[in-house]
Enzyme design. Structure first.
Site, PDB file in Angstrom:
ATOM      1  N   CYS A   2     -49.905  44.170  70.169  1.00 43.24           N
ATOM      2  CA  CYS A   2     -50.592  45.283  70.374  1.00 43.24           C
ATOM      3  C   CYS A   2     -50.486  46.367  69.037  1.00 43.24           C
ATOM      4  O   CYS A   2     -49.620  46.304  68.318  1.00 43.24           O
ATOM      5  CB  CYS A   2     -49.926  46.045  71.352  1.00 43.24           C
ATOM      6  SG  CYS A   2     -49.860  45.055  72.904  1.00 43.24           S
ATOM      7  N   ARG A  30     -53.537  41.359  63.573  1.00 40.45           N
ATOM      8  CA  ARG A  30     -52.536  41.249  64.619  1.00 40.45           C
ATOM      9  C   ARG A  30     -52.839  40.246  66.137  1.00 40.45           C
ATOM     10  O   ARG A  30     -51.967  39.874  66.492  1.00 40.45           O
ATOM     11  CB  ARG A  30     -51.901  42.514  65.044  1.00 40.45           C
ATOM     12  CG  ARG A  30     -51.368  43.384  63.772  1.00 40.45           C
ATOM     13  CD  ARG A  30     -50.967  44.816  64.184  1.00 40.45           C
ATOM     14  NE  ARG A  30     -50.092  44.796  65.433  1.00 40.45           N
ATOM     15  CZ  ARG A  30     -48.624  45.072  65.064  1.00 40.45           C
ATOM     16  NH1 ARG A  30     -48.408  45.518  63.817  1.00 40.45           N
ATOM     17  NH2 ARG A  30     -47.755  45.211  66.017  1.00 40.45           N
ATOM     18  N   TRP A  79     -52.516  43.362  73.494  1.00 39.00           N
ATOM     19  CA  TRP A  79     -52.422  41.814  73.657  1.00 39.00           C
ATOM     20  C   TRP A  79     -51.583  41.548  74.737  1.00 39.00           C
ATOM     21  O   TRP A  79     -50.251  41.780  74.877  1.00 39.00           O
ATOM     22  CB  TRP A  79     -51.424  41.369  72.160  1.00 39.00           C
ATOM     23  CG  TRP A  79     -51.742  39.853  72.095  1.00 39.00           C
ATOM     24  CD1 TRP A  79     -52.951  39.291  71.512  1.00 39.00           C
ATOM     25  CD2 TRP A  79     -50.995  38.815  72.678  1.00 39.00           C
ATOM     26  NE1 TRP A  79     -52.497  37.951  71.557  1.00 39.00           N
ATOM     27  CE2 TRP A  79     -51.512  37.452  72.189  1.00 39.00           C
ATOM     28  CE3 TRP A  79     -49.796  38.683  73.246  1.00 39.00           C
ATOM     29  CZ2 TRP A  79     -50.945  36.372  72.509  1.00 39.00           C
ATOM     30  CZ3 TRP A  79     -49.331  37.410  73.587  1.00 39.00           C
ATOM     31  CH2 TRP A  79     -49.799  36.402  73.196  1.00 39.00           C
ATOM     32  N   ASN A 105     -46.736  50.088  73.008  1.00 38.22           N
ATOM     33  CA  ASN A 105     -46.405  48.835  72.541  1.00 38.22           C
ATOM     34  C   ASN A 105     -45.152  48.521  73.159  1.00 38.22           C
ATOM     35  O   ASN A 105     -44.381  49.497  73.080  1.00 38.22           O
ATOM     36  CB  ASN A 105     -46.495  48.690  70.974  1.00 38.22           C
ATOM     37  CG  ASN A 105     -47.853  48.758  70.382  1.00 38.22           C
ATOM     38  OD1 ASN A 105     -48.776  48.704  71.319  1.00 38.22           O
ATOM     39  ND2 ASN A 105     -47.936  48.739  69.170  1.00 38.22           N
ATOM     40  N   GLY A 106     -44.825  47.397  73.481  1.00 36.18           N
ATOM     41  CA  GLY A 106     -43.320  47.009  73.964  1.00 36.18           C
ATOM     42  C   GLY A 106     -43.255  46.500  75.201  1.00 36.18           C
ATOM     43  O   GLY A 106     -44.603  46.245  76.001  1.00 36.18           O
ATOM     44  N   GLU A 480     -40.715  17.710  64.454  1.00 31.43           N
ATOM     45  CA  GLU A 480     -41.506  19.066  64.037  1.00 31.43           C
ATOM     46  C   GLU A 480     -41.421  19.429  62.480  1.00 31.43           C
ATOM     47  O   GLU A 480     -42.273  19.722  61.913  1.00 31.43           O
ATOM     48  CB  GLU A 480     -40.773  20.280  64.710  1.00 31.43           C
ATOM     49  CG  GLU A 480     -41.152  21.445  64.370  1.00 31.43           C
ATOM     50  CD  GLU A 480     -42.464  22.088  64.259  1.00 31.43           C
ATOM     51  OE1 GLU A 480     -43.245  21.307  64.999  1.00 31.43           O
ATOM     52  OE2 GLU A 480     -42.789  23.124  64.186  1.00 31.43           O
ATOM     53  N   LYS A 484     -44.588  19.542  60.326  1.00 31.29           N
ATOM     54  CA  LYS A 484     -44.977  21.104  59.413  1.00 31.29           C
ATOM     55  C   LYS A 484     -45.291  20.624  57.998  1.00 31.29           C
ATOM     56  O   LYS A 484     -46.396  21.210  57.548  1.00 31.29           O
ATOM     57  CB  LYS A 484     -43.765  21.945  59.681  1.00 31.29           C
ATOM     58  CG  LYS A 484     -44.275  23.351  59.879  1.00 31.29           C
ATOM     59  CD  LYS A 484     -44.704  23.893  61.097  1.00 31.29           C
ATOM     60  CE  LYS A 484     -45.514  23.075  61.827  1.00 31.29           C
ATOM     61  NZ  LYS A 484     -45.771  23.577  63.264  1.00 31.29           N
ATOM     62  N   GLU A 487     -48.801  19.011  57.543  1.00 37.66           N
ATOM     63  CA  GLU A 487     -49.858  19.920  57.973  1.00 37.66           C
ATOM     64  C   GLU A 487     -50.227  20.584  56.610  1.00 37.66           C
ATOM     65  O   GLU A 487     -51.434  20.948  56.413  1.00 37.66           O
ATOM     66  CB  GLU A 487     -49.384  20.645  58.778  1.00 37.66           C
ATOM     67  CG  GLU A 487     -49.481  20.209  60.504  1.00 37.66           C
ATOM     68  CD  GLU A 487     -49.650  21.195  61.338  1.00 37.66           C
ATOM     69  OE1 GLU A 487     -48.345  21.804  61.563  1.00 37.66           O
ATOM     70  OE2 GLU A 487     -50.557  21.376  62.301  1.00 37.66           O
ATOM     71  N   HIS A 503     -33.735   0.009  62.331  1.00 43.70           N
ATOM     72  CA  HIS A 503     -34.678  -0.953  63.011  1.00 43.70           C
ATOM     73  C   HIS A 503     -35.904  -0.929  62.100  1.00 43.70           C
ATOM     74  O   HIS A 503     -36.759  -1.599  62.690  1.00 43.70           O
ATOM     75  CB  HIS A 503     -34.846  -0.284  64.296  1.00 43.70           C
ATOM     76  CG  HIS A 503     -33.581  -0.506  64.947  1.00 43.70           C
ATOM     77  ND1 HIS A 503     -32.895  -1.758  65.591  1.00 43.70           N
ATOM     78  CD2 HIS A 503     -32.647   0.517  65.369  1.00 43.70           C
ATOM     79  CE1 HIS A 503     -31.791  -1.436  66.187  1.00 43.70           C
ATOM     80  NE2 HIS A 503     -31.621  -0.151  66.258  1.00 43.70           N
ATOM     81  N   LYS A 602     -56.705  26.075  64.702  1.00 49.44           N
ATOM     82  CA  LYS A 602     -55.621  26.535  65.205  1.00 49.44           C
ATOM     83  C   LYS A 602     -55.629  26.134  66.739  1.00 49.44           C
ATOM     84  O   LYS A 602     -54.646  26.014  67.414  1.00 49.44           O
ATOM     85  CB  LYS A 602     -55.739  28.397  65.254  1.00 49.44           C
ATOM     86  CG  LYS A 602     -54.842  28.997  66.085  1.00 49.44           C
ATOM     87  CD  LYS A 602     -53.446  28.794  65.286  1.00 49.44           C
ATOM     88  CE  LYS A 602     -52.266  29.298  66.101  1.00 49.44           C
ATOM     89  NZ  LYS A 602     -50.914  28.786  65.427  1.00 49.44           N
TER      90      LYS A 602
HETATM   91  O1  M6R Z   1     -52.332  25.766  71.358  1.00 46.80           O
HETATM   92  P1  M6R Z   1     -51.176  24.569  71.591  1.00 46.80           P
HETATM   93  O2  M6R Z   1     -49.847  24.751  71.672  1.00 46.80           O
HETATM   94  O3  M6R Z   1     -51.513  23.753  72.867  1.00 46.80           O
HETATM   95  O4  M6R Z   1     -51.491  23.539  70.409  1.00 46.80           O
HETATM   96  C1  M6R Z   1     -51.023  22.247  70.320  1.00 46.80           C
HETATM   97  C2  M6R Z   1     -51.145  21.774  69.040  1.00 46.80           C
HETATM   98  O5  M6R Z   1     -52.485  21.556  68.746  1.00 46.80           O
HETATM   99  C3  M6R Z   1     -50.337  22.485  67.676  1.00 46.80           C
HETATM  100  O6  M6R Z   1     -49.144  22.609  68.073  1.00 46.80           O
HETATM  101  C4  M6R Z   1     -50.609  21.662  66.466  1.00 46.80           C
HETATM  102  O7  M6R Z   1     -49.818  20.652  66.592  1.00 46.80           O
HETATM  103  C5  M6R Z   1     -50.161  22.750  65.441  1.00 46.80           C
HETATM  104  N1  M6R Z   1     -50.999  22.406  64.399  1.00 46.80           N
HETATM  105  C6  M6R Z   1     -48.870  22.614  64.943  1.00 46.80           C
HETATM  106  O8  M6R Z   1     -48.530  23.289  63.743  1.00 46.80           O
END
Ligand code: M6R
Length: 607
Positions: A2, A30, A79, A105-106, A480, A484, A487, A503, A602
């Protein structure tokens, strides 16, 4: 999250609303879902309030250009955390007599108790928010002096707040206060501003005073008052930097917010003395949950790795057989479920098409569906039978970082919640809850390695391939870490359970193929050391994430990043932080657009 803006000037100003709206727009980065303002109308000697769901221009469309307003004005971007995205839940919130208008906010942790009491005293509420209790509390204590009423109201409040308040009956002032949620005063020429973020005031002035926790400030057209004498400071940011809170990228800003994200997820939910957690969103299904004997966790991408950590937590501590599936595969197999199965859907956006399709499938089968979601009012949040919000705030960088931490903290609480409904002893519940409460501080400590990780990224950025290995709770963290890195740096990286190396994957290891090994001092530590030896025997370079105090590991690996000690089940919440930083710095060094990596969106709203 927010945003707050307030504006007051010496000679009144018919442009006050326009100036306020412009300042509010500087907080758009934000993320928010609705906006509103309350302004002193000099003609009518009253306060005019307007709110709108959606972007700020929707709010602007509602303003009649012929209206003559004055100031003060307070404005807000919301938000949603408590209550859906509606005009009614948007700020400002007012009291019963439409005298007090307030933006916040909060989170007010004790809002339910306060609201019940105020209702008994005859107050009428019109929103579902925690914030509205503040305006009624100020009303309760208002005897003509706004500061005094705000002070008395805040003395009853538990939680966090940054607030700005105006009153029809004490009109020539804005009262602002903060506790745990940032707020600053902008000191302009014949004008004062209040804002939650410097980017809102920077176009007016660079001279600011940051309020400290517990401080209350009063702005009048001529002056400002804070109890403590404070010297103004100069903002050094340029306007465009301010949009990212002074960070060069949203991704770094969001990684640096990870401690706060954990804190937000936990806030008001840990009952330490009873060794249990309170998840308000599950109240309505509490009894149904007692009967559940199988869990299915469904998600995509990073959220699916959170689900995998959750699988270990839920099986070990809640004692419930749990399986994880990626949403895109789940709906194409024939999941066998019965009335005692519950499906948990995890998603930052709550709009991921694959996850929503899997949810639809499970709803058709009539089983209990639960959402762990960040975005309030998203499709997932609306369509599931019950759920828990992760309260991570808006995540703008495409690569998910802080939202993952919110998901992990929520899953850990979920494990305690279900565990305490079953066999988990009070001592165990207390132990986990106490350790959870320490995590925000430990996460802050972990972030201190950032400069060291940046240096390491320089040494590793020229390799084209990486293994990420881990076991048990940190196997999903290997997945993960690899996701990252690939990506945003476009380097080839694969996560693998360290025991699986021999394996097959080990065939690739040589001096050109480094391994990032996640091995906190836990129940699989010795096994991890053996797996690292296998890599070293093939001349593979190893970067380890290990627990502070483990000096021995330095003798085996090439580089180490340390994380603080915590319970084994909570180690992923800390071990992933250096991996987020490692991916970030590598991508920056390679010159990539870290916030908007190629080919990615996103929110993946197509199948
Ligand atoms: O909005 P969501 O958490 O459902 O999104 C899931 C994935 O699309 C998301 O985590 C994606 O793998 C990201 N690019 C990871 O950094």
């Amino acid at each position: 999250m927010c945003g707050i803006v307030g504006y007051i000037s010496k000679d009144g100003n018919p442009n006050s609303l326009r100036l306020g709206v412009e300042a509010l727009k500087r907080l758009e980065y934000r993320g928010y879902d609705s906006a509103g303002f309350a302004i002193w109308d000099a003609n009518k000697k009253d306060i005019f309030c307007q709110k709108a769901v959606g972007r700020i221009n929707k709010l602007e469309e509602k303003i009649n250009n012929n209206s003559v307003f004055d100031n003060p004005v307070i404005l807000h971007t919301r938000w949603a955390t408590h209550g859906g995205v509606t005009d009614c839940n948007a700020h400002p919130h007012c009291d019963c007599r439409k005298n007090i208008y307030l933006v916040h906010n909060g989170i007010i942790e004790n809002y339910k108790e306060l609201k019940e009491q105020l209702i008994k005293e005859g107050h009428k509420f019109s929103s579902e928010t925690d914030t509205e209790v503040l305006s009624h509390l100020v009303e309760k204590f208002f005897k003509g002096n706004l500061e005094e009423a705000v002070r008395r109201a805040l003395s009853l409040v538990r939680g966090t707040y940054g607030i700005a308040v105006i009153s029809r009956e004490d009109p020539k002032k804005i009262v602002a206060a903060r506790l745990g949620s940032p707020l600053l005063l902008g000191l302009g020429e014949n004008e004062y501003l209040i804002a939650s973020d410097p980017s809102a005031v920077i176009a007016h002035t660079k001279k600011v005073i940051y309020l400290d926790d517990g401080e209350i400030a009063t702005l009048t057209p001529e002056n400002f008052f804070i109890l403590k004498e404070k010297k103004p400071e100069e903002i050094e940011w340029k306007l465009e930097e301010a949009q990212k809170g002074g960070f060069p990228h949203f991704m770094l800003k969001e990684i640096m917010e990870e401690p706060e994200t954990i804190e937000n997820a936990l806030r008001g939910r840990l009952i330490i003395e009873e060794g249990r957690v309170k998840l308000g969103g599950l109240d309505g299904i509490q009894e149904k949950l007692r009967k559940i004997n199988r869990l299915i966790l469904v998600a995509c991408g990073t959220a699916s790795y959170a689900a995998r950590v959750g699988e270990y937590m839920l099986e070990e501590y809640a004692g419930i057989p749990t399986e994880v599936d990626t949403a895109s595969e789940f709906r194409y197999r024939k999941p066998i479920v019965d009335k005692n199965t519950a499906a948990i859907f995890i998603s930052q956006s709550g709009e991921t098409a694959d996850t929503l399709a899997a949810l639809k499938e499970m709803k058709q089968k009539g089983i209990l569906t639960i959402g762990i979601t960040n975005v309030v009012g998203s499709t997932q949040a609306r369509e599931t039978d019950a759920g828990v919000y992760t309260r991570s705030g808006p995540e703008i960088a495409v690569a998910s970082t802080k939202a993952f931490l919110g998901q992990l903290a929520t899953l850990a609480m979920f494990a305690v919640y279900l565990g305490r409904q079953r066999e988990m002893a009070l001592v165990m519940g207390k132990r986990i809850v106490q350790e959870l409460a320490k995590l925000p501080e430990l996460a802050k400590e972990t972030l201190k390695s950032a400069p060291e990780i940046e240096k390491l990224a320089k040494n590793y950025k020229d390799f084209n391939n990486f293994w990420f290995i881990g076991r048990k709770y940190n196997y999903p963290i290997a997945l993960e870490g690899a996701l990252k890195l690939k990506e945003i740096s476009y380097l080839h990286a694969e996560g693998v359970g360290a025991g699986e190396l021999k394996h097959g994957p080990i065939a690739l290891i040589d001096e050109t193929f480094p391994t990032v090994a996640i091995l906190p001092s836990d129940s699989v530590y010795e096994k991890m050391v053996s797996n690292i030896q296998e890599v070293k025997a093939r001349r593979g370079k190893v970067l380890a994430i290990a627990t502070q105090g483990n000096e021995d590991i330095k003798k085996i690996v090439d580089d180490v990043i340390y994380i603080p000690k915590t319970l084994e089940m909570l180690t992923p919440i800390l071990s992933v932080i250096p991996l987020h930083l490692f991916a970030y710095y590598t991508a920056v060094l390679l010159g990539h657009d870290v916030d908007k990596p190629r080919n990615l969106a996103k929110s993946v709203t197509v199948e």
